[in-house]
Design a protein around this motif. Structure first.
Motif, short mmCIF file in Angstrom:
data_model
loop_
_atom_site.label_atom_id
_atom_site.label_comp_id
_atom_site.label_asym_id
_atom_site.label_seq_id
_atom_site.Cartn_x
_atom_site.Cartn_y
_atom_site.Cartn_z
N TRP A 229 6.73 -4.01 -2.18
CA TRP A 229 7.04 -5.39 -2.59
C TRP A 229 6.90 -5.51 -4.11
O TRP A 229 7.77 -6.06 -4.79
N TRP A 230 5.81 -5.00 -4.63
CA TRP A 230 5.51 -5.12 -6.06
C TRP A 230 6.43 -4.25 -6.92
O TRP A 230 6.97 -4.71 -7.92
N LEU A 231 6.66 -3.01 -6.51
CA LEU A 231 7.42 -2.06 -7.33
C LEU A 231 8.93 -2.14 -7.12
O LEU A 231 9.69 -1.96 -8.06
N PHE A 232 9.35 -2.35 -5.88
CA PHE A 232 10.77 -2.27 -5.56
C PHE A 232 11.39 -3.60 -5.13
O PHE A 232 12.57 -3.67 -4.82
N GLY A 233 10.58 -4.65 -5.09
CA GLY A 233 11.10 -5.95 -4.70
C GLY A 233 11.43 -6.07 -3.22
O GLY A 233 12.21 -6.94 -2.83
N GLU A 234 10.83 -5.23 -2.38
CA GLU A 234 11.08 -5.31 -0.95
C GLU A 234 10.41 -6.56 -0.38
O GLU A 234 9.40 -7.03 -0.90
N VAL A 235 10.98 -7.08 0.67
CA VAL A 235 10.49 -8.31 1.27
C VAL A 235 9.30 -8.02 2.18
O VAL A 235 9.34 -7.09 2.99
N VAL A 236 8.24 -8.80 2.03
CA VAL A 236 7.10 -8.75 2.94
C VAL A 236 7.05 -10.11 3.65
O VAL A 236 6.48 -11.06 3.15
N LEU B 223 -0.83 -0.17 2.32
CA LEU B 223 -0.65 0.10 0.89
C LEU B 223 0.83 0.11 0.50
O LEU B 223 1.23 -0.50 -0.49
N ASN B 224 1.63 0.80 1.30
CA ASN B 224 3.05 0.92 0.96
C ASN B 224 3.81 -0.38 1.09
O ASN B 224 4.73 -0.64 0.32
N ALA B 225 3.44 -1.21 2.03
CA ALA B 225 4.14 -2.50 2.19
C ALA B 225 3.98 -3.35 0.93
O ALA B 225 4.96 -3.89 0.40
N PHE B 226 2.75 -3.45 0.46
CA PHE B 226 2.52 -4.28 -0.73
C PHE B 226 3.00 -3.60 -2.01
O PHE B 226 3.53 -4.27 -2.91
N ALA B 227 2.86 -2.29 -2.09
CA ALA B 227 3.34 -1.58 -3.28
C ALA B 227 4.87 -1.64 -3.35
O ALA B 227 5.43 -1.80 -4.44
#
Length: 123
Positions: A95-102, A89-93
């Motif tokens: 990415w979506w919310l903070f622009g972190e790379v997946v 959940l946190n990996a995709f959230a």
């Protein structure tokens, strides 16, 4: 695992994941800071006054209550691996919310986590 137990475990995991995201949002609002003895009180007060951090801590408290209810109904050897769903959940959230790379490597790792949770849940 009954549907009620599964719901309790998943809700506990979800609340824990939301807590992490809110804490990250609160820290982002404060910005980078230096770790020093002189900063403990001023930074501590700034962090403690951030609504996302307050909300994140509230989600943690609620997640513990829900988690205890779930643990009262299922073996810890089954419940604890379910916490890994929070990573997904946190990996995709993030990415979506903070622009972190997946990256592809992270996606593969998430797939392995999901397979592991499925195997444990079916046991």
């Amino acid at each position: 695992m009954t549907p009620v137990t599964f719901t309790l475990i998943v809700c506990g995991v979800f609340l824990n994941a939301v807590a992490q995201l809110l804490l990250k949002a609160g820290v982002n609002a404060v910005g980078a800071f230096e770790f020093s003895g002189a900063n403990v009180i001023p930074i501590g007060l700034r962090l403690a006054s951030q609504w996302p951090i307050i909300g994140g801590l509230a989600c943690y408290v609620l997640s513990v209550v829900v988690w205890i209810l779930g643990l009262s109904r299922v073996d810890v050897s089954i419940a604890y691996p379910m916490l890994s769903l929070g990573y997904v959940l946190n990996a995709f959230a993030a990415w979506w919310l903070f622009g972190e790379v997946v990256s592809l490597q992270r996606v593969v790792g998430i797939g392995i986590i999901l397979i592991g949770v499925y195997v444990v849940a079916r046991s």
